[in-house]
Scaffold this active site. Structure first.
Site, PDB file in Angstrom:
ATOM      1  N   HIS A 497       0.821  -1.207   0.000  1.00 16.42           N
ATOM      2  CA  HIS A 497       0.000   0.000   0.000  1.00 16.42           C
ATOM      3  C   HIS A 497       0.859   1.263   0.000  1.00 16.42           C
ATOM      4  O   HIS A 497       0.715   2.138  -0.868  1.00 16.42           O
ATOM      5  CB  HIS A 497      -0.923  -0.011   1.229  1.00 16.42           C
ATOM      6  N   GLU A 498       1.742   1.367   0.977  1.00 20.24           N
ATOM      7  CA  GLU A 498       2.562   2.578   1.080  1.00 20.24           C
ATOM      8  C   GLU A 498       3.542   2.690  -0.082  1.00 20.24           C
ATOM      9  O   GLU A 498       3.872   3.796  -0.522  1.00 20.24           O
ATOM     10  CB  GLU A 498       3.306   2.592   2.418  1.00 20.24           C
ATOM     11  N   HIS A 501       1.933   4.552  -2.853  1.00 17.90           N
ATOM     12  CA  HIS A 501       2.085   6.002  -2.702  1.00 17.90           C
ATOM     13  C   HIS A 501       3.476   6.439  -3.176  1.00 17.90           C
ATOM     14  O   HIS A 501       3.628   7.477  -3.836  1.00 17.90           O
ATOM     15  CB  HIS A 501       1.913   6.400  -1.234  1.00 17.90           C
ATOM     16  N   HIS A 504       3.757   6.724  -6.825  1.00 15.00           N
ATOM     17  CA  HIS A 504       3.093   7.948  -7.277  1.00 15.00           C
ATOM     18  C   HIS A 504       4.060   9.132  -7.210  1.00 15.00           C
ATOM     19  O   HIS A 504       4.035  10.025  -8.064  1.00 15.00           O
ATOM     20  CB  HIS A 504       1.873   8.204  -6.383  1.00 15.00           C
TER      21      HIS A 504
END
Length: 705
Positions: A497-498, A501, A504
């Site tokens: 999940h992280e 980020h 991104h």
């Protein structure tokens, strides 16, 4: 006297200049890739550097506001975008460390500088000359030949002034200054109270018989924690690697209840009580929103998000509530029935109805046992296949498969703690893309949870592509007893999940830093992160790295099949839990009158429609709900579910074309990951997907449809 005064002033000025000239933040970083020289920085450097940064920024702002030339996009909007670099440099470092490596001194610095920073920000957005220039450019926008990204920057800049009081009258501007300065400080105090309350609690057990059911590796970690604190026996606290397994495995119900109540009543009383803090934050946000012409804070926040308004947020929450509630109630009934087969108390007629039901401190325990009973799978079976170094190889390798990224560890790059590692990141053409810092383990100076941030954003200025420096911070179980760190499946999913980020940020290809990376509409920011979680249960992916840390044996196919089969175990319950947080958030931020009631009572009513276990009278989420009271999720917690609709819909394309399909990955990178906030996110998503998303893929994924 006058001469003496001038002499003293001169000596003070020269001393200050000497201090500033030696300040590491105010000199070029003579480091690999211009990374932060953490080992040269002391806490004494922050305040002078931030104040000097504000002074320099103010001079830049005055030069823009007083420019004799007619306002243009270049001399006003771009000039604003490129101003404040000295201040940004120290702020980005300071606030990263305030979350991951804080101390009483750091907290004191934050409290000192917060009002000054808010006053500085207000001096810019409330500068009438400056706003007049910005408005002139905005009003003439139809006549300007601007790129899509330039149009977005102009729109964001103009609206940031509007939303920061630029059109208020003089009296209301003073109110705005007062409210924002108070709000900034009280939000900081909220966060500090939560961390201090978390650190204040310890459960010290000296009788091992009270710890039956808890796996040996968890007990070893608790024993080492006790030794580190100079105590006998086993020490448990409220950090995730300690709290979560205790609630899953401890047979002792009384101790589970004790730990649960400690966790869910932190910051609810005593020195770190956040109840009044919550009221102040809610009321200050309401005052600011209404001062700016909005009926409540949610209307203000949602005006610049994909959802647009409260009706659309509630439409999503209510649709999901209706779809998932029957299955969530069945989830609870199944766990309840299973607990009864395991001798859960309350067969006697004299026992109260409530005590016949499992409580919140029973949920994790009996859920884990039911999951193992149904699927013959548990964390202890899986952990040997998710050794941290192998997981890093697998997570980084996924970025290699999808986007061609390569990660090279660099021990010459200075880090802020011995736990931290630094990596150079390159693309398939050997172009340098980013620096990635990884920080995996809990410590007292680190807040709980997991997050991605950065000490430098991506931008292109004067033809130079400034690449980002990203921090990836988590709180995983530490290595114990000479063994490596073995992750639970949830920790592995959190890593993915992280890391989403982080991608991104690392793959950003924008001209302006304020639009790059994760600088997107808040209900779009979770798409890249939640998208990555989809790979966690894919056999084709797991086969590439998940091996037993001792034998090197590849994770057995039947174990992956069990992971996949159990993927939707209690998914509906988990959905309602997220919805409850969304309803609570919206309830706090749709207040139209100042709140003076009971925080706990308000909370229990606000989220009641999404609660399927008995509510615990003593517990209170709001006082520790840092996402909405100290982070950026105010009137935005719904965005996890909003983005979940997007991520399920997006991953359905990968499932159709192949989870490593190069063409699909290129489309996702080009239209989602590289664009940041340079275009409207709805447009970007349609460009990737070819259509608007629906909730169908999410319902199918969760087995609800």
């Amino acid at each position: 006297m006058k001469l003496k005064y001038l002499t003293i002033t001169f000596l003070f000025s020269t001393t200050l200049m000497a201090q500033l000239s030696n300040n590491p933040f105010l000199k070029p970083y003579n480091t690999p890739f211009g990374t932060v020289p953490f080992n040269q920085i002391t806490t004494d450097d922050y305040l002078p550097a931030m104040r000097e940064g504000m002074r320099l920024h103010s001079a830049e702002i005055e030069a823009i506001a007083n420019n004799k030339e007619a306002p243009t996009f270049a001399n006003t909007i771009e000039a604003l975008e490129h101003s404040g670099k000295a201040l940004n440099r120290v702020q980005e470092c300071f606030y990263n460390l305030l979350s991951s490596e804080t101390s009483d001194v750091m907290d004191a610095i934050a409290e000192t500088i917060a009002p000054e920073e808010t006053a500085h920000a207000n001096s810019i957005t409330l500068n009438e000359k400056l706003f007049a220039r910005v408005k002139k450019v905005y009003d003439n926008r139809a006549k300007l030949s601007l790129s899509t990204e330039q149009k977005m920057l102009l729109d964001k800049t103009y609206n940031s002034f509007l939303r920061s009081g630029a059109t208020l009258n003089k009296t209301d501007k003073e109110k705005y200054k007062k409210y924002t300065e108070e709000l900034n400080l009280i939000q900081l105090q909220f966060s500090q109270n939560v961390l201090k309350a978390t650190n204040a609690y310890q459960l010290n057990i000296t009788d091992k018989s009270q710890l039956s059911g808890i796996p040996e590796d968890i007990l070893t970690a608790a024993q080492e924690k006790a030794k580190a604190k100079g105590k006998e026996g086993w020490l448990f606290d409220l950090t995730a690697p300690s709290y979560v397994p205790f609630m899953k495995y401890a047979d002792n119900r009384d101790l589970r209840k004790e730990l649960y109540l400690a966790y869910n009543t932190k910051a609810l009383s005593g020195e770190f009580d956040n109840r009044e803090t919550v009221k102040k934050i809610v009321n200050l946000r309401l005052q600011i929103a209404q001062l700016l012409g909005f009926k409540d804070y949610a209307a203000y926040a949602l005006d610049r998000r994909m959802a647009k308004n409260e009706a659309n947020v509630y439409k999503l929450l209510d649709e999901l509530l209706a779809a998932y509630t029957p299955k969530a109630k069945q989830d609870v009934a199944d766990v309840q029935a299973f607990a009864k087969t395991k001798g859960f108390p309350a067969a006697e007629p004299s026992v109260t109805e409530r005590s016949r039901s499992i409580e919140a401190w029973d949920w994790g325990y009996y859920s884990e046992k039911l999951k193992e009973d149904k699927y013959s799978i548990n964390d202890e079976q899986l952990k040997p296949y998710f050794e941290l170094e192998n997981v890093k190889r697998g997570v980084f390798g996924l970025a290699t498969k999808l986007y061609g990224l390569q990660f090279k560890k660099n021990t010459e790059i200075q880090v802020y703690h011995p736990d931290v590692e630094a990596f150079e990141v390159y693309d398939a053409t050997d172009k340098f893309m980013a620096i990635l810092y990884t920080d995996f383990f809990p410590r007292e100076g680190k807040r709980s949870g997991a997050w991605m941030s950065g000490v430098k954003g991506q931008s292109i200025e004067n033809g130079v592509d400034e690449r980002p420096q990203i921090t990836l911070v988590m709180n995983f179980t530490r290595p114990v007893n000479g063994q490596p760190a073995l992750l639970t499946f949830d920790e592995f999913s959190t890593f993915l999940h992280e890391f989403g980020h982080s991608l991104h940020g690392m793959l950003s290809d924008c001209e302006y830093e304020s639009l790059s990376g994760t600088n997107v509409f808040w209900d779009f920011v979770e798409l890249p992160s939640q998208f990555m979680e989809n790979f966690a249960t894919e056999k084709e992916y797991l086969d590439g790295f998940a091996v037993h840390y001792q034998t090197g044996e590849k994770i057995p196919a039947e174990l992956i099949a069990k992971i996949k089969a159990s993927e939707n175990f209690n998914a509906a319950y988990a959905c309602l839990r997220q919805l409850s947080f969304g309803y609570l958030d919206m309830a706090w931020h749709t207040q139209v009158k100042p709140f003076s009631g009971d925080v706990q009572a308000f909370e229990k009513q606000a989220w009641s429609k999404a609660i399927v276990l008995p509510q615990v009278p003593e517990a209170c989420m709001s006082v520790q709900f840092s996402h909405i009271f100290a982070g950026g999720y105010a009137a935005g917690y719904y965005s996890y579910k909003w983005a979940e609709v997007l991520d399920a819909d997006a991953f359905s394309v990968f499932k159709q074309n192949g989870i490593f399909d190069a063409k699909t990955a290129a489309l996702f990178r080009e239209n989602i990951l590289s664009k940041g906030g340079s275009e409207d996110p709805a447009v970007l998503y349609r460009r990737f997907r070819g259509q608007d998303p629906t909730i169908d893929a999410l319902l199918i994924r969760n087995g609800v449809k």
